[in-house]
Write a protein that holds these residues in place. Structure first.
Motif, PDB file in Angstrom:
ATOM      1  N   GLY A 234       0.798  -1.222   0.000  1.00 38.34           N
ATOM      2  CA  GLY A 234       0.000   0.000   0.000  1.00 38.34           C
ATOM      3  C   GLY A 234       0.827   1.266   0.000  1.00 38.34           C
ATOM      4  O   GLY A 234       0.395   2.306   0.504  1.00 38.34           O
ATOM      5  N   ARG A 235       2.041   1.210  -0.579  1.00 37.94           N
ATOM      6  CA  ARG A 235       2.943   2.361  -0.577  1.00 37.94           C
ATOM      7  C   ARG A 235       3.004   3.066  -1.935  1.00 37.94           C
ATOM      8  O   ARG A 235       3.982   3.755  -2.222  1.00 37.94           O
ATOM      9  N   THR A 236       2.006   2.900  -2.783  1.00 42.03           N
ATOM     10  CA  THR A 236       2.013   3.584  -4.076  1.00 42.03           C
ATOM     11  C   THR A 236       1.372   4.970  -3.946  1.00 42.03           C
ATOM     12  O   THR A 236       0.708   5.279  -2.962  1.00 42.03           O
ATOM     13  N   ARG A 237       1.584   5.796  -4.966  1.00 40.76           N
ATOM     14  CA  ARG A 237       1.034   7.152  -4.981  1.00 40.76           C
ATOM     15  C   ARG A 237      -0.456   7.109  -5.320  1.00 40.76           C
ATOM     16  O   ARG A 237      -0.951   6.131  -5.879  1.00 40.76           O
ATOM     17  N   LYS A 238      -1.158   8.204  -5.012  1.00 43.53           N
ATOM     18  CA  LYS A 238      -2.614   8.223  -5.187  1.00 43.53           C
ATOM     19  C   LYS A 238      -3.113   9.249  -6.204  1.00 43.53           C
ATOM     20  O   LYS A 238      -4.188   9.094  -6.757  1.00 43.53           O
ATOM     21  N   CYS A 239      -2.320  10.313  -6.420  1.00 47.03           N
ATOM     22  CA  CYS A 239      -2.839  11.443  -7.201  1.00 47.03           C
ATOM     23  C   CYS A 239      -1.822  11.922  -8.217  1.00 47.03           C
ATOM     24  O   CYS A 239      -0.640  12.121  -7.882  1.00 47.03           O
ATOM     25  N   LEU A 240      -2.264  12.134  -9.454  1.00 52.96           N
ATOM     26  CA  LEU A 240      -1.434  12.670 -10.525  1.00 52.96           C
ATOM     27  C   LEU A 240      -1.774  14.149 -10.709  1.00 52.96           C
ATOM     28  O   LEU A 240      -2.902  14.496 -11.067  1.00 52.96           O
ATOM     29  N   VAL A 241      -0.808  15.006 -10.438  1.00 53.86           N
ATOM     30  CA  VAL A 241      -0.988  16.456 -10.551  1.00 53.86           C
ATOM     31  C   VAL A 241      -0.363  16.906 -11.869  1.00 53.86           C
ATOM     32  O   VAL A 241       0.818  16.667 -12.127  1.00 53.86           O
ATOM     33  N   LEU A 242      -1.164  17.591 -12.680  1.00 58.63           N
ATOM     34  CA  LEU A 242      -0.745  17.896 -14.053  1.00 58.63           C
ATOM     35  C   LEU A 242      -0.757  19.390 -14.351  1.00 58.63           C
ATOM     36  O   LEU A 242      -1.693  20.109 -13.999  1.00 58.63           O
ATOM     37  N   ASP A 243       0.308  19.835 -15.005  1.00 59.39           N
ATOM     38  CA  ASP A 243       0.322  21.141 -15.644  1.00 59.39           C
ATOM     39  C   ASP A 243      -0.595  21.050 -16.877  1.00 59.39           C
ATOM     40  O   ASP A 243      -1.007  19.951 -17.281  1.00 59.39           O
ATOM     41  N   LEU A 244      -0.895  22.173 -17.500  1.00 60.97           N
ATOM     42  CA  LEU A 244      -1.778  22.172 -18.670  1.00 60.97           C
ATOM     43  C   LEU A 244      -1.039  22.497 -19.971  1.00 60.97           C
ATOM     44  O   LEU A 244      -0.901  21.637 -20.843  1.00 60.97           O
ATOM     45  N   ASP A 245      -0.547  23.727 -20.106  1.00 64.29           N
ATOM     46  CA  ASP A 245       0.084  24.154 -21.363  1.00 64.29           C
ATOM     47  C   ASP A 245       1.325  23.313 -21.666  1.00 64.29           C
ATOM     48  O   ASP A 245       2.232  23.192 -20.838  1.00 64.29           O
ATOM     49  N   ASN A 246       1.328  22.697 -22.852  1.00 67.02           N
ATOM     50  CA  ASN A 246       2.416  21.834 -23.310  1.00 67.02           C
ATOM     51  C   ASN A 246       2.626  20.609 -22.429  1.00 67.02           C
ATOM     52  O   ASN A 246       3.681  19.979 -22.461  1.00 67.02           O
ATOM     53  N   THR A 247       1.613  20.292 -21.640  1.00 63.66           N
ATOM     54  CA  THR A 247       1.617  19.053 -20.856  1.00 63.66           C
ATOM     55  C   THR A 247       0.379  18.234 -21.195  1.00 63.66           C
ATOM     56  O   THR A 247       0.483  17.091 -21.629  1.00 63.66           O
ATOM     57  N   LEU A 248      -0.809  18.823 -21.020  1.00 65.35           N
ATOM     58  CA  LEU A 248      -2.039  18.125 -21.411  1.00 65.35           C
ATOM     59  C   LEU A 248      -2.497  18.501 -22.818  1.00 65.35           C
ATOM     60  O   LEU A 248      -3.311  17.802 -23.411  1.00 65.35           O
ATOM     61  N   TRP A 249      -1.996  19.594 -23.319  1.00 55.00           N
ATOM     62  CA  TRP A 249      -2.240  19.973 -24.716  1.00 55.00           C
ATOM     63  C   TRP A 249      -1.045  20.770 -25.212  1.00 55.00           C
ATOM     64  O   TRP A 249      -0.260  21.306 -24.415  1.00 55.00           O
ATOM     65  N   GLY A 250      -0.904  20.862 -26.509  1.00 56.45           N
ATOM     66  CA  GLY A 250       0.166  21.658 -27.080  1.00 56.45           C
ATOM     67  C   GLY A 250      -0.226  23.111 -27.166  1.00 56.45           C
ATOM     68  O   GLY A 250      -1.376  23.442 -27.468  1.00 56.45           O
ATOM     69  N   GLY A 251       0.721  24.008 -26.902  1.00 60.47           N
ATOM     70  CA  GLY A 251       0.427  25.429 -26.984  1.00 60.47           C
ATOM     71  C   GLY A 251       0.070  26.025 -25.636  1.00 60.47           C
ATOM     72  O   GLY A 251       0.011  25.332 -24.611  1.00 60.47           O
ATOM     73  N   VAL A 252      -0.170  27.326 -25.643  1.00 60.41           N
ATOM     74  CA  VAL A 252      -0.492  28.081 -24.433  1.00 60.41           C
ATOM     75  C   VAL A 252      -1.913  28.608 -24.572  1.00 60.41           C
ATOM     76  O   VAL A 252      -2.199  29.438 -25.443  1.00 60.41           O
ATOM     77  N   ILE A 253      -2.798  28.132 -23.715  1.00 57.96           N
ATOM     78  CA  ILE A 253      -4.222  28.461 -23.837  1.00 57.96           C
ATOM     79  C   ILE A 253      -4.465  29.963 -23.745  1.00 57.96           C
ATOM     80  O   ILE A 253      -5.312  30.513 -24.457  1.00 57.96           O
ATOM     81  N   GLY A 254      -3.692  30.665 -22.914  1.00 63.32           N
ATOM     82  CA  GLY A 254      -3.892  32.102 -22.757  1.00 63.32           C
ATOM     83  C   GLY A 254      -3.529  32.890 -23.996  1.00 63.32           C
ATOM     84  O   GLY A 254      -4.086  33.967 -24.240  1.00 63.32           O
ATOM     85  N   ASP A 255      -2.589  32.372 -24.796  1.00 62.62           N
ATOM     86  CA  ASP A 255      -2.158  33.060 -26.015  1.00 62.62           C
ATOM     87  C   ASP A 255      -2.881  32.544 -27.257  1.00 62.62           C
ATOM     88  O   ASP A 255      -3.268  33.315 -28.137  1.00 62.62           O
TER      89      ASP A 255
END
Length: 435
Positions: A234-255
């Motif tokens: 029971g020593r595994t991790r529980k949560c994947l924390v993700l950046d968005l721009d160029n991590t979950l999609w390509g490009g910068v959403i704000g631009d």
């Protein structure tokens, strides 16, 4: 420690092995002590030493017992006073293809091949049944493919081919493990495929030192085995924390705006990010919690999930932090929101500066090294480090994300209620009384 995180520098890891061990043992932390017996079909001391490092890094102090060389069968099947006195918590049967007794023949019929495979399987069944006397968890390596196939492509067709032998044995081993709660399979078949058979086996090292796995490859095997043991405990991790721009999609959403980000199938880059989102969704569906940690305006960040080709949606995330605060603070906030330890989090970000900041200020969080823009490296970092290794999947796992959403909703309702009684009434609970 970064030296123990994939992708690691094998030469440096070997060079600093003793100093890493001293550093890990000197940490001020609560360690879990486990007694692990290794019954080896080949030389296992290198495997033991590297396994110790990866377990120490996870807060587990292993105490080892090793069988005499290649005496795995005898020490398992027959009464073993030394092993009984050791009182193991886990018994690891470390065998590989070199420990199969009977070689397949190119001219074998289906019946002869099945008889031969049946004899091999029965021999390993005897091992597992013999170990039942210790009433502990048993880990068994499955079998890798041989480095050389004299039958070429026909090996996959003929009954006397190695491929038929290995696939049959591995299928039976998996079936046995599925039927016995104390049995676990260490999937070296997949590991050897990933590393490459040339990297897996060296004839000279086996002939000279009886190493069934190349010494240079042993750290990868030990990490893989440590991940399985951590999952069992029971020593595994529980949560994947993700950046968005160029991590979950390509490009910068704000631009670039919603229409300008790379997701979908229009370009190779978009397809790569789509594949990563599919991988992340598969993790969520088997119980891994997902969270967002992005330097962005919240409205812009959330708009990215309205893209017509997105695989992930806002309700797939149990925590969403999009602002201009430092990411180490937001990571801490995510852990507080979910009421889980920082050592339950894995942080993926394409930006090396952001990774360095989180590593320095929140060392409990796992922050693997990735290559920005190389989406495949994100998947490799998560997979090869075994952060979310699992030994079983339950209905509770499937519903974990829903449970966290429901808990958060109750917290919000309680905060907005005029009184505790009003909060309880708002839950609209019902009781069912039965004899």
């Amino acid at each position: 420690m970064s030296l123990l995180t994939y992708p690691f520098d094998v030469a440096m890891l070997r060079k600093k092995q003793k100093s890493i061990r001293r550093t890990l043992l000197g940490q001020d932390r609560m360690f879990l002590k486990k007694r692990i017996a290794i019954l080896g079909g080949s030389t296992t001391n290198q495997f033991r030493d590297f396994l110790e490092l990866f377990l120490l890094d996870a807060g587990i102090v292993p105490v080892f017992y090793e069988s005499a060389y290649a005496q795995y069968y005898e020490e398992a099947v027959f009464p073993n006073e030394a092993l009984a006195e050791f009182k193991p918590d886990i018994i690891f049967v470390f065998t590989t293809i070199v420990n199969l007794k009977e070689q397949p023949s190119a001219f074998e019929t289906k019946e002869r091949a099945e008889e031969r495979i049946g004899r091999e399987y029965t021999r390993f069944q005897n091992i597992w049944k013999g170990l039942d006397r210790y009433h502990v968890a048993v880990i068994q390596n499955n079998f890798e493919m041989p480095a050389h196939l004299t039958l070429g492509s026909s090996d996959a067709v003929l009954w006397g081919g190695w491929r038929h032998t290995i696939e049959s044995l591995n299928a039976r081993l998996a079936e046995y493990a599925a039927e016995h709660d104390n049995m676990y399979v260490h999937d070296v078949h997949h590991l050897a495929s990933f590393l490459g058979l040339d990297a897996w086996f060296d004839l000279f090292q086996y002939s000279a030192y009886k190493l069934a796995v190349r010494y240079e490859t042993m750290p990868f095997v030990a990490l893989h085995a440590a991940n399985l043991i951590k999952a069992m405990l029971g020593r595994t991790r529980k949560c994947l924390v993700l950046d968005l721009d160029n991590t979950l999609w390509g490009g910068v959403i704000g631009d670039d705006g919603v229409d300008g980000i790379q997701i979908g199938k229009e370009t190779p880059e978009a397809e790569a990010y789509t594949a990563f989102q599919k991988y992340v969704l598969a993790l969520k569906e088997r119980g891994v919690l997902l969270a967002v940690c992005s330097k962005n305006e919240e409205s812009a960040a959330k708009a990215g999930f309205s893209h017509p080709d997105t695989i992930l949606h806002l309700d797939d995330f149990v925590a969403f932090q999009a602002n201009w605060e430092s990411k180490d603070q937001n990571v801490r906030r995510i852990a507080n929101i979910l009421n889980i330890g920082l050592d339950s989090l894995v942080f993926i970000d394409d930006n090396p500066m952001e990774r360095a900041i989180v590593r320095e200020h929140v060392p409990e969080v796992a922050v693997p090294e990735v290559t920005g823009g190389d989406v495949a490296s994100y998947i490799r970092a998560i997979e090869r480090n075994g952060y979310f290794e699992t030994v079983s999947i339950s209905e509770d796992d499937r519903k974990r994300s829903e449970t966290y959403h429901a808990n958060q909703k109750r917290v919000e309702m309680q905060a907005s209620a005029g009184s505790y009684e009003e909060f309880l009434e708002s839950l609209d609970m019902r009781a069912k009384v039965a004899p």
